[in-house]
Motif scaffolding. Structure first.
Motif, PDB file in Angstrom:
ATOM      1  N   HIS A   3      36.071  15.185  -3.493  1.00 52.08           N
ATOM      2  CA  HIS A   3      34.773  15.461  -4.103  1.00 52.08           C
ATOM      3  C   HIS A   3      34.271  16.838  -3.683  1.00 52.08           C
ATOM      4  N   PRO A  44      27.792  14.865   0.507  1.00 49.80           N
ATOM      5  CA  PRO A  44      28.241  13.721  -0.288  1.00 49.80           C
ATOM      6  C   PRO A  44      28.644  12.520   0.554  1.00 49.80           C
ATOM      7  N   VAL A  80      27.681   8.695  -3.609  1.00 54.64           N
ATOM      8  CA  VAL A  80      29.057   9.154  -3.442  1.00 54.64           C
ATOM      9  C   VAL A  80      29.699   8.423  -2.261  1.00 54.64           C
ATOM     10  N   THR A 135      36.012  15.731   1.364  1.00 54.86           N
ATOM     11  CA  THR A 135      34.992  16.641   0.859  1.00 54.86           C
ATOM     12  C   THR A 135      35.197  18.041   1.451  1.00 54.86           C
ATOM     13  N   SER A 176      36.400  14.540  -8.084  1.00 48.67           N
ATOM     14  CA  SER A 176      35.041  14.498  -8.622  1.00 48.67           C
ATOM     15  C   SER A 176      34.234  15.658  -8.076  1.00 48.67           C
ATOM     16  N   TYR A 196      29.797  17.360  -8.233  1.00 47.61           N
ATOM     17  CA  TYR A 196      28.452  17.352  -8.801  1.00 47.61           C
ATOM     18  C   TYR A 196      27.954  18.775  -8.995  1.00 47.61           C
ATOM     19  N   ILE A 208      23.093  12.871 -10.009  1.00 42.48           N
ATOM     20  CA  ILE A 208      24.174  11.885 -10.073  1.00 42.48           C
ATOM     21  C   ILE A 208      23.535  10.535 -10.379  1.00 42.48           C
ATOM     22  N   ILE A 268      29.513   6.814 -10.008  1.00 45.86           N
ATOM     23  CA  ILE A 268      30.816   6.990  -9.366  1.00 45.86           C
ATOM     24  C   ILE A 268      31.403   5.635  -8.972  1.00 45.86           C
TER      25      ILE A 268
END
Length: 272
Positions: A62, A73, A79, A92, A134, A136, A252, A257
């Motif tokens: 992510h 996240p 998330v 991340t 993924s 954002y 989000i 998710i």
């Protein structure tokens, strides 16, 4: 670009090395808020709840939003909580200067993300067939860029409120594309197509996966009562494309998710 064979080789090397808990080989311990060093850069990793320390895990790579870092996240219910409850390893990366370079195809952040996944495979047993990407906002655009340049071994793209130019042609692509965007988004503006075409946010992937022209309306769905999402899908020769739209702005959506992971992993839908 990352190749499945490289991930498998790293996984075999890690599992054959002597282990102390989940950590493999001589890699320095890291996790949660302790960053994993990788050259001059770093990333964070968060194990799911109840992991037995041995079983291969799906991975969600992510990319954080602008001015954030990889810790944010992890702390997010939308998330981090979603991965912890579903047996997914959350990875991340930290963007340089808290941002990402996604505008051009030769972005240095693509090979960095490739290297992150390889390093994770040296540290943890992961399932190379269940690597999800993924992001954002700016991170979503970076997830698009990564999927565009290095997506053949990515199982699915889960993108939230950010994309790259829909006129680009991508050399690689995941087999499953999932994108969500708010019609009232003014931060990463909703990419309205010609003639007010609201399906334009996934035009690039519909071309890349050779999707049928006709779209399929899958109806409305909710996780929280105050936000309704409308889902459209396409039947594609080389994969699947899903677009979720909502009337809100730049955020989000609660449970989005989590729902995507439930569907990808064939789990009973739950929240968060």
């Amino acid at each position: 670009m990352i190749r499945l064979s490289f991930i498998l080789a790293a996984l075999l090397t890690a599992t054959s090395a002597s282990a102390m808990g989940p950590w493999k080989g001589d890699a320095p311990a890291c996790g949660d808020e302790v960053a994993c060093p990788l050259g001059t850069r770093s990333y964070h990793v968060m194990e799911p709840d109840g992991w037995d320390g041995e079983s291969p895990m799906p991975v969600l790579l992510h990319f954080h939003g602008w001015s954030r870092n990889g810790i944010h996240p992890q702390r997010s219910e939308r998330v981090g909580a979603s991965t912890k409850r579903r047996g997914v390893l959350l990875v991340t990366p930290n963007g340089e200067r808290n941002t990402w370079r996604f505008w051009q195809s030769d972005s240095e952040d693509v090979p960095f993300a490739d290297a992150v996944l390889l390093d994770v495979a040296r540290r943890y047993p992961i399932d190379p067939t269940k690597i999800y990407v993924s992001g954002y906002s700016f991170g979503s655009a970076m997830a698009w860029r990564f999927a565009c340049q290095s997506g053949n071994d990515v199982a699915a793209l889960l993108a939230v409120a950010g994309s790259i130019d829909q006129t680009e042609t991508c050399p690689e692509a995941p087999g499953d594309i999932r994108h969500v965007h708010g019609l009232a988004d003014t931060v990463m503006d909703f990419p309205m197509g010609p003639g007010n075409d609201v399906t334009y946010p996934v035009a690039l992937w519909r071309r890349a996966l050779d999707c049928a022209t006709a779209r399929m309306d899958q109806g409305d769905w909710q996780v929280r009562s105050f936000l309704t999402l409308s889902r459209t899908t396409w039947d594609c020769a080389q994969g699947d494309v899903t677009l979720d739209l909502h009337p809100g702005g730049h955020f989000i959506p609660h449970g989005w998710i989590g729902r995507q992971l439930d569907e990808l992993l064939h789990l009973t839908p739950s929240y968060p």
